[in-house]
Each structure stands twice: as structure tokens, then as C-alpha cells.
Design a protein around this motif. Structure first.
Motif, PDB file in Angstrom:
ATOM      1  N   PRO A 132      -0.851   1.674  -4.315  1.00 19.42           N
ATOM      2  CA  PRO A 132      -1.597   0.693  -3.842  1.00 19.42           C
ATOM      3  C   PRO A 132      -2.457   0.537  -3.279  1.00 19.42           C
ATOM      4  CG  PRO A 132       0.347   0.227  -4.406  1.00 19.42           C
ATOM      5  CD  PRO A 132       0.640   0.779  -4.768  1.00 19.42           C
ATOM      6  N   PHE A 133      -2.137   0.803  -2.125  1.00 22.17           N
ATOM      7  CA  PHE A 133      -3.159   1.228  -0.702  1.00 22.17           C
ATOM      8  C   PHE A 133      -4.087   1.304  -1.278  1.00 22.17           C
ATOM      9  CE2 PHE A 133       0.532  -0.479   0.582  1.00 22.17           C
ATOM     10  CZ  PHE A 133       0.595  -1.245   2.102  1.00 22.17           C
ATOM     11  N   TYR A 134      -4.613   2.633  -1.565  1.00 21.67           N
ATOM     12  CA  TYR A 134      -5.314   3.209  -2.046  1.00 21.67           C
ATOM     13  C   TYR A 134      -6.399   2.521  -3.215  1.00 21.67           C
ATOM     14  CZ  TYR A 134      -3.738   7.439   0.603  1.00 21.67           C
ATOM     15  OH  TYR A 134      -3.264   8.307   1.585  1.00 21.67           O
ATOM     16  N   LEU A 135      -5.562   2.072  -4.560  1.00 23.17           N
ATOM     17  CA  LEU A 135      -6.673   1.477  -5.116  1.00 23.17           C
ATOM     18  C   LEU A 135      -7.135   0.226  -5.298  1.00 23.17           C
ATOM     19  CD1 LEU A 135      -7.448   0.863  -8.260  1.00 23.17           C
ATOM     20  CD2 LEU A 135      -4.960  -0.124  -8.909  1.00 23.17           C
ATOM     21  N   PHE A 136      -6.868  -0.427  -4.109  1.00 21.70           N
ATOM     22  CA  PHE A 136      -7.094  -1.466  -3.523  1.00 21.70           C
ATOM     23  C   PHE A 136      -8.238  -1.549  -2.713  1.00 21.70           C
ATOM     24  CE2 PHE A 136      -6.935  -5.237  -0.240  1.00 21.70           C
ATOM     25  CZ  PHE A 136      -6.979  -5.647  -0.763  1.00 21.70           C
TER      26      PHE A 136
END
Length: 227
Positions: A132-136
């Protein structure tokens, strides 16, 4: 297997029809600008129907990774205004992106995981832990093609529900910029003119922020344990 063949056939047929009937001309900046008044009158006559039709077109374009999403976002600002336009575009773009992710996952992930499973173990683990952090971060930086992010994330094990809400939050700043610019649609000569170097730099900083915070927190916890 039959389901995959049917889905692949439907996707390919839609893409071929888009090219054959030259539908891309209706998603050009010049066409949208020339037709703005007509669309506005149609919107005033039947708001709900126009919003539903606009969302259906946007979702199809995003789901099939067709060109024209940026122009449609500008059109949303010009047609609906900043408030309604942001909400409509945000949901339409995220639903379309999630469908593109699903298509990629349904058609390609199984074969790629089988072929490169051992090599993808680390990537899969990383996506599960910090996906989720990378996608965000990727969503916050408009310089990365969103269709590519959709397709690549489809090859991972990230839950579609997570993909949806992270994408919606991550794409919101860029959506606001383009929808707001769409309010002055008549003055826009090119898509490149919207994204100034300073604005792009701001998005890059925003994109790096969540990952940086994540790494700093991990480093802090590690030092705290060792002390």
C-alpha cells in the motif's frame, strides 16, 4: 481456461473496435473543447444521465487502458465543476483502474507466477508488507503511467479492495489539479501545459513522503529494540 479466453476476446474486441472506428478522436482535447457548450446544455437538461454516461465512458477507457483518461478528467472539470467533477472523476478513474488490475490478474498472474514464482517470492513478500505504501507513492506522482501501474499491480497478490482505496487516495491530488484546470478548458492548448516543473516536483516530494516515513519508523523501531 474458457473464462480467460472469453474475457481476453472481449477485451481485444473492445480495443480493436476503438481503433477501427477511430473513437480516439472523440477523446481529444480539440474535440472536447469544441463540444463543451453542447455537452453543458445536455448536462443541464439531464444531469443524472450525463454523469452516468460520463462515468461509464471513463471507466471503460481506464479499464481497457485506452488513451484519453487525462482529457476526460479535464472534461469532467469543465462540465461538472470542481466539486462534483472531483467526486465523479475520482470514483470513475478508481473503478476503471481496479477493473484493469483485475483483468491483468485474471488473465496473466497465474501463468507469470508459475513461470517466475521463485524469483517473485521477494517481490510478493514486499507487496504484502509494504505494498500500500509503494502504490500510494506511485499514485501521487503523475509522471508514472497509471495504466502501467494498474497492469503491474494485477500481477501481485495485493487485495483488490486495498488497491481500490489506496488508488483513490493516491490519485486524488492529481485529480484535483486536472479537474480544476478543466474549469478553464477553453484556455488549455495542451496537456503538457498543465503540469509545470514546480508542480511535478511537488508531486514527487509527496510521492516520496509515505515511503520515507515508513522507512524512518522502521529504523526508529529497530534502534529502540537494540538499545
Amino acid at each position: 481456461m474458457k473464462k480467460k479466453i472469453v474475457m481476453l476476446g472481449v477485451v481485444l474486441l473492445a480495443v480493436v473496435a476503438f481503433q477501427y472506428f477511430e473513437l480516439g478522436q472523440y477523446l481529444s482535447l480539440d474535440y472536447i473543447k469544441a463540444s463543451r457548450q453542447r455537452f453543458h446544455e445536455l448536462y443541464l437538461a439531464n444531469r443524472g444521465l450525463v454523469i452516468a454516461g460520463y462515468m461509464a465512458i471513463y471507466i471503460a477507457v481506464a479499464a481497457l487502458s485506452l488513451p484519453g483518461a487525462a482529457v476526460l478528467t479535464l472534461a469532467g472539470g469543465g462540465l461538472f465543476g470542481l466539486g462534483i467533477g472531483t467526486v465523479v472523476v475520482s470514483f470513475a478513474s478508481t473503478i476503471g483502474a481496479t477493473l484493469a488490475c483485475f483483468f491483468s490478474r485474471f488473465l496473466l498472474r497465474e501463468s507469470i507466477q508459475k513461470k517466475f514464482g521463485d524469483r517473485l517470492t521477494t517481490i510478493n513478500k514486499g507487496i504484502e508488507e509494504e505494498g500500500p505504501f509503494y502504490l500510494f507513492s506511485l499514485r501521487l506522482v503523475p509522471v508514472f503511467p497509471f495504466f502501467m501501474i494498474n497492469l503491474l499491480m494485477g500481477l501481485t497478490r495485493m487485495r483488490l479492495a486495498t488497491f481500490f482505496w489506496v488508488s483513490q487516495l493516491g490519485m486524488l491530488p492529481g485529480t484535483l489539479v486536472f479537474v480544476n484546470a478543466g474549469k478553464e478548458l477553453a484556455k488549455i492548448d495542451s496537456l503538457a501545459g498543465i503540469m509545470s516543473p514546480g508542480l511535478l516536483g511537488s508531486f514527487v516530494v509527496l510521492g516520496l513522503f509515505p515511503i520515507t516515513v515508513k522507512k524512518l519508523l522502521a529504523l526508529y523501531r529497530k534502534k529502540k529494540i537494540t538499545v
